[in-house]
Design an enzyme around this catalytic site. Structure first.
Site, short mmCIF file in Angstrom:
data_model
loop_
_atom_site.label_atom_id
_atom_site.label_comp_id
_atom_site.label_asym_id
_atom_site.label_seq_id
_atom_site.Cartn_x
_atom_site.Cartn_y
_atom_site.Cartn_z
CB THR A 145 -1.05 -0.06 1.15
OG1 THR A 145 -1.94 1.02 0.98
CG2 THR A 145 -0.41 -0.01 2.52
CE LYS B 54 -1.66 0.22 -3.59
NZ LYS B 54 -3.07 0.27 -4.01
N GLY C 54 -2.77 7.17 -9.51
CA GLY C 54 -2.52 5.73 -9.63
C GLY C 54 -3.81 4.90 -9.63
P1 ATR Z 1 -4.01 7.91 -6.10
O1 ATR Z 1 -2.74 7.16 -6.36
O2 ATR Z 1 -4.71 7.47 -4.84
O3 ATR Z 1 -4.92 7.91 -7.27
P2 ATR Z 1 -2.81 10.47 -6.60
O4 ATR Z 1 -1.86 9.83 -7.54
O5 ATR Z 1 -2.26 11.45 -5.61
O6 ATR Z 1 -3.58 9.41 -5.74
O7 ATR Z 1 -3.99 11.15 -7.45
C1 ATR Z 1 -4.97 11.92 -6.88
C2 ATR Z 1 -5.88 12.50 -7.97
O8 ATR Z 1 -6.82 13.37 -7.32
C3 ATR Z 1 -5.17 13.32 -9.02
O9 ATR Z 1 -5.77 13.14 -10.27
C4 ATR Z 1 -5.40 14.77 -8.54
O10 ATR Z 1 -5.50 15.72 -9.57
P3 ATR Z 1 -4.21 16.45 -10.25
O11 ATR Z 1 -3.60 15.42 -11.16
O12 ATR Z 1 -4.83 17.57 -11.00
O13 ATR Z 1 -3.33 16.85 -9.12
C5 ATR Z 1 -6.78 14.63 -7.93
N1 ATR Z 1 -7.00 15.72 -6.95
C6 ATR Z 1 -6.43 15.84 -5.74
N2 ATR Z 1 -6.87 16.96 -5.13
C7 ATR Z 1 -7.73 17.56 -5.99
C8 ATR Z 1 -8.54 18.75 -5.95
N3 ATR Z 1 -8.53 19.57 -4.89
N4 ATR Z 1 -9.32 19.03 -7.02
C9 ATR Z 1 -9.34 18.21 -8.11
N5 ATR Z 1 -8.60 17.06 -8.20
C10 ATR Z 1 -7.82 16.74 -7.16
#
Ligand code: ATR
EC number: 1.1.1.25
Length: 267
Positions: free
Chosen positions: A60, A64, A124
């Site tokens: 986790t 990953k 991811g």
């Molecule tokens: P995970 O691996 O759990 O998917 P991540 O790689 O950090 O986590 O991705 C989080 C996603 O949530 C991303 O697409 C991020 O958007 P950006 O690529 O534009 O950063 C999105 N995200 C996080 N906070 C956000 C916010 N306040 N508004 C819109 N999208 C958000």
């Protein structure tokens, strides 16, 4: 057999509880531990796992993606998804898999096939879900930054939220993979739920709380909603299948998580 989940932090992981419910149901004496791996010890991971005689483990946050460099053999799905959540060790060889996407797909199987699916976010989790759904459905990503899908090794259309009007209206299924609406964020749902078809299904990969703000808004509109609990159970059951070749008792696994969450809200 001995299994584990590794991460940093790890103490809130429900994987040990869920896997032990499966072991009890199947009457095996398998074990599953939560293993905290400090980032400064990650490069010793192979020694740590070997010392504990672990046969297979889950991965986790935050390891990953890093696991791709640690295993000996990477399964094609894990390669396309760009992350490993399951390692199986056989004769000292480390095989890396990803069961997150397939776990999610199984949780919405009856709704999919030839559908317009809109995935919010391009991190991811989004990549795992898009990869497992794009062959049988029309998948579109909405993200603040559409460049994030540009380096994925498969082709997905991506738009910003500002460009999303027509996309939202056509959606059969919407899947939120962003943390928006969660604690610490503004109570925002990123898209205008009122634009969705009345037959649309809205999903979130989170299961605590059991209804995230986007699911609450969708449920208020009378739409079908699905949280991430089945995805969590399915990815665990698929990992167990990889490690043992056996079918997990998913009902027992799911019930153990539900019971735990009910107890913790009563406290
Ligand atoms: P995970 O691996 O759990 O998917 P991540 O790689 O950090 O986590 O991705 C989080 C996603 O949530 C991303 O697409 C991020 O958007 P950006 O690529 O534009 O950063 C999105 N995200 C996080 N906070 C956000 C916010 N306040 N508004 C819109 N999208 C958000």
């Amino acid at each position: 057999m001995k299994f584990a989940v590794i991460g940093h932090p790890i103490k809130h992981s429900l994987s040990p509880l869920m896997h032990h419910a499966n072991f009890n149901a199947l009457q095996t004496d398998d074990e599953y531990a939560a293993l905290h791996i400090d980032p400064k010890h990650f490069h010793h991971l192979r020694d740590i796992i070997h010392e504990k005689a672990i046969d297979g483990f889950n991965i986790t946050i935050p390891y990953k993606v890093d696991m791709l460099q640690v295993v000996d053999v990477v399964d094609i799905k894990a390669q396309m998804i760009g992350a490993i959540n399951t390692v199986h060790i056989e004769d000292g060889i480390w095989y890396g898999y990803n069961t997150d996407g397939a776990g999610f797909k199984a949780s919405i199987e009856k709704y999919t096939g030839g559908k317009n699916i809109v995935v919010l976010g391009a991190g991811g989790a989004s990549r795992a879900i898009c990869y497992t759904l794009f062959k049988d459905n029309k998948v579109t990503v909405l993200n603040r930054n559409t460049n994030r899908v540009a380096d994925w090794p498969f082709q997905i259309d991506a738009y910003t939220y500002e460009e999303s009007d027509g996309v939202i209206q056509q959606a059969d299924i919407v899947i939120n993979t962003t943390p928006v609406g969660m604690e610490g964020f503004m109570p925002d749902t990123l898209i205008d739920i009122s634009q969705l078809k009345s037959s649309a299904v809205v999903c979130d990969i989170i299961y605590t709380p059991d209804k995230t703000p986007i699911l609450q808004s969708a449920a208020q509109r009378g739409l079908s909603v699905i949280n991430g609990l089945d995805m969590f159970v399915n990815q665990g059951a698929l990992s167990y299948g990889i490690w043992t070749g056996k079918k997990a008792n998913k009902a027992a696994m799911k019930q153990s998580v539900i019971n735990y969450l009910q107890r913790s809200t009563l406290c």
